[in-house]
Design an enzyme around this catalytic site. Structure first.
Site, short mmCIF file in Angstrom:
data_model
loop_
_atom_site.label_atom_id
_atom_site.label_comp_id
_atom_site.label_asym_id
_atom_site.label_seq_id
_atom_site.Cartn_x
_atom_site.Cartn_y
_atom_site.Cartn_z
N GLU A 124 3.69 -6.61 4.35
CA GLU A 124 3.11 -7.91 4.67
C GLU A 124 3.79 -8.45 5.93
O GLU A 124 5.02 -8.36 6.07
CB GLU A 124 3.33 -8.91 3.52
CG GLU A 124 2.65 -8.54 2.22
CD GLU A 124 1.13 -8.56 2.28
OE1 GLU A 124 0.59 -9.19 3.21
OE2 GLU A 124 0.50 -7.95 1.40
N ASP A 173 -3.65 -8.96 8.25
CA ASP A 173 -2.45 -8.77 9.05
C ASP A 173 -2.38 -7.35 9.62
O ASP A 173 -1.74 -7.11 10.64
CB ASP A 173 -1.19 -9.11 8.25
CG ASP A 173 -1.04 -8.30 6.97
OD1 ASP A 173 -2.01 -7.65 6.55
OD2 ASP A 173 0.05 -8.35 6.37
N CYS A 225 0.84 -1.19 0.00
CA CYS A 225 0.00 0.00 0.00
C CYS A 225 0.87 1.24 0.00
O CYS A 225 2.10 1.17 -0.05
CB CYS A 225 -0.90 0.01 1.24
SG CYS A 225 -1.89 -1.50 1.44
N VAL A 251 -4.37 -7.61 -0.80
CA VAL A 251 -3.64 -8.86 -0.96
C VAL A 251 -4.14 -9.92 0.02
O VAL A 251 -4.33 -11.07 -0.34
CB VAL A 251 -2.12 -8.64 -0.80
CG1 VAL A 251 -1.37 -9.97 -0.81
CG2 VAL A 251 -1.59 -7.72 -1.90
N ARG A 253 -4.80 1.51 -0.68
CA ARG A 253 -4.66 0.08 -0.46
C ARG A 253 -4.52 -0.73 -1.75
O ARG A 253 -5.26 -0.52 -2.71
CB ARG A 253 -5.89 -0.46 0.30
CG ARG A 253 -5.72 -1.93 0.72
CD ARG A 253 -6.96 -2.49 1.36
NE ARG A 253 -6.71 -3.83 1.89
CZ ARG A 253 -7.62 -4.75 2.13
NH1 ARG A 253 -8.89 -4.46 1.91
NH2 ARG A 253 -7.30 -5.93 2.60
N LEU A 254 -3.55 -1.65 -1.73
CA LEU A 254 -3.48 -2.74 -2.69
C LEU A 254 -3.91 -3.99 -1.93
O LEU A 254 -3.22 -4.45 -1.01
CB LEU A 254 -2.06 -2.92 -3.22
CG LEU A 254 -1.82 -4.13 -4.13
CD1 LEU A 254 -2.61 -4.00 -5.43
CD2 LEU A 254 -0.34 -4.31 -4.44
#
Length: 616
Positions: free
Chosen positions: A80, A103, A2, A53, A50-51
């Site tokens: 991550e 997460d 992100c 995942v 945000r991306l």
């Protein structure tokens, strides 16, 4: 992955600055194409792109932890966390309740449980900020190896921060100025920790956190490479490396979106791809998806250079066939690499002149753009050479006594000398060599050593430290910017801190026990590799050898220097430029023969596009 941004000001009501924080957040749109959000309070404005995942429906940010409807802490997170499931279970056992499967929420809840010490528990790549509403305190965290970027700009009454400089520069109160020290940083291939080129701006150093309170700003190192006695036998060391790699790759395959591997046919990327294929098969998943890059005509016209003795393509095919990969080769030509829109996209992603590595910037961008059409996450072999001793300079006798950075010694050094066309008086006044010596001395002073450690073992520890703290950062920055420019998350298994700590302390005799580079990695993965790759000599990321590419660079530099208002003109030695442009173009063009063209062109484009004021 992100993009994060934020602004803290203890003397201003930031609830009135929504337009500014939204503008800062928009600059991160390419890093986070799936969602956006902002959170405002009197003295803090936090933004996020945000991306998606993990937990595609949950995990929206900025994420707020509250109690009885009252906010306790606000998190904006990029990266991550590979051990988030274990941490989540531990936090649940301590009474925490979760609303999502992300997460991100684990990080937020971990902060409520352990405070800033939560960072010691994280296994991952990350850059994040937490605004503690209760204490009116901001904490910025960056991962141990610096895989994820994080910049900040202290102000009289607080701080601005962002994943990239552009987020901070989007605030109208921030000047776009670069002084002589910033120009030195641009023109020398030495990555100074915390230096961010723009005057007044800094990077959070890898393995550090930055705390901002009303009383001021403080920094704390939470992780560093340490010298520890290595007591394992060679056999045990090899098996431990293998066990760590299997665990690391398995953890980094966790994703709720399509995932692939970047494959060059070298030892590093092939080992990761093959271990990923085995892990996927064991889980009953489909074949590993992989991608490689090459250039039109390279198969027939490849010429060895000082860094690349063999082309990649035959080795890529060997590995893809062995693991039955779903493989795709991306072919590029000089027109692709020279395309004005591509070059502009590269510059827009870096926010800084991409002076080093030349055509590798646009080729990496184009590779990632093609990968993104089929995958959202990719595994990469970055950092193995720095960790296991893969570069030629680890094995060059000159480097043992050279009092400088190993990549700037006589053999590799010309690849990083982009100053021949610059004004000699300017270069002299900048005293680049003096700054380089000071930077080298400062880095050597940091190196941890065992009591009584000296001679070859001490010198090789120094070289490992320099590569892991001053060189790999440039490659990680390049990979982050080019991948996130197309919304692709790239994971770097060899940057797992457990592996780094273990291999850093393995004796040099073990790292070269078979008389070659990367002996431990080769031995640990030989059984999952084709013989051709297990025996292949190190070769870096491919570079075009097409003289047509150099011709385009020459034409562009001639065009730039013909304009009286080109910002680069006062910095150049124009007679030297004219002499360079009239020399014959050789049949083969390489990185080393073009670097003097690439550097001034990149610097000029940056000065123009970013409206930078040079204070020299």
């Amino acid at each position: 992955m992100c993009g994060i941004v934020g602004w803290v000001d203890f003397e201003r009501d930031l609830t009135r600055e929504r337009a500014t924080i939204e503008a800062m957040t928009r600059t991160m749109a390419l890093r986070g194409p799936d969602a956006d959000g902002v959170w405002l309070d009197r003295h803090a404005a936090i933004g996020h792109r945000r991306l998606s995942v993990i937990d595609l429906e949950g995990g929206l940010q900025p994420m707020v932890a509250d109690e009885a409807g009252r906010p306790l802490a606000v998190l904006t997170f990029s990266g991550e966390i590979y051990n988030f499931r274990e941490l989540r279970s531990e936090l649940i056992s301590r009474g925490h309740h979760f609303r999502t499967q992300s997460d991100t929420e684990v990080v937020l809840r971990a902060y409520l449980q352990w405070g800033e010490d939560l960072v010691d528990k994280l296994n991952g790549m990350f850059a994040f900020a937490i605004w503690d509403v209760r204490r009116e305190e901001l904490v910025l965290f960056r991962d141990r190896m610096g895989v994820k970027p994080l910049y900040y700009f202290p102000t009289a009454n607080g701080v601005l921060f962002g994943s990239e400089p552009k987020a901070i520069l989007a605030n109208p109160e921030i000047p776009r100025r670069v002084n002589a020290d910033g120009l030195r940083e641009i023109l020398d291939m030495v990555k100074t920790p915390e230096h961010a080129i723009f005057t007044g701006m800094y990077e959070v150093r890898p393995g550090h956190l930055v705390r901002v309170r009303r009383e001021g700003l403080t920094k704390r190192q939470y992780w560093a490479l340490e010298a520890k006695e290595h007591t394992d036998s060679l056999e045990k060391t090899i098996s431990t490396v293998r066990e760590l790699l299997e665990d690391i790759v398995s953890r980094q395959l966790i994703s709720d979106v399509p995932l692939c591997s970047l494959l060059s046919g070298g030892l590093d990327s092939s080992a990761i791809t093959s271990l990923a294929a085995r892990a996927l098969k064991a889980d009953g998943a489909g074949p590993v998806r992989s991608f490689s890059v090459d250039f039109v005509g390279a198969a027939d016209n490849f010429v060895p250079d000082p860094l690349r003795s063999t082309p990649d393509a035959p080795f890529v095919r060997d590995l893809a066939e062995l693991v039955a990969a779903d493989h795709k080769e991306i072919l590029l030509d000089s027109d692709d690499l020279s395309d004005a829109a591509v070059r502009a996209a590269v510059l827009g992603a870096t926010d800084l002149p991409p002076v080093w590595y030349g055509d590798l910037w646009p080729s990496l961008y184009l590779l990632f753009r093609a990968v993104r059409e089929r995958s959202t996450v990719a595994l990469s072999g970055e950092s193995a050479d720095e960790l296991f001793g893969g570069y030629s300079w680890f094995h060059d006798p000159e480097v043992l006594t050279a009092q400088t950075f190993p990549w700037l010694t006589s053999t590799p050094g010309p690849f990083y000398d982009g100053t021949p066309l610059f004004d000699k008086n300017l270069i002299g006044s900048l005293d680049i060599l003096g700054r380089r010596r000071a930077s080298y001395d400062a880095a050597i002073a940091e190196v941890p050593v065992l009591p009584g450690e000296d001679g070859l073992e001490r010198r090789m520890r120094e070289l490992s430290y320099l590569n892991l703290t001053r060189f790999v950062n440039t490659l990680l920055d390049r990979k982050d910017r080019m991948s996130m420019a197309v919304g692709l998350e790239v994971r770097v298994p060899f940057c797992d801190h457990r592996l780094v700590e273990y291999v850093f302390n393995a004796p040099w005799a073990m790292k070269t026990f078979d008389g070659r580079e990367k002996s431990l990695l080769r031995a640990a993965t030989r059984d999952v590799l084709p013989q051709s790759i297990a025996e292949r000599v190190k070769a870096p990321y491919p570079s075009t050898q097409d003289s047509g590419y150099e011709k385009k660079l020459r034409d562009r530099l001639a065009e730039v220097t013909s304009k009286s208002d080109a910002p680069i003109l006062p910095l150049l030695d124009l007679p030297a430029v004219n002499d360079r442009l009239t020399r014959p173009v050789s049949a083969e063009s390489t990185q080393i023969t073009r670097i003097d063209l690439e550097v001034p062109l990149s610097l000029n484009a940056w000065l123009e596009s970013y409206n930078v004021t040079l204070d020299l």
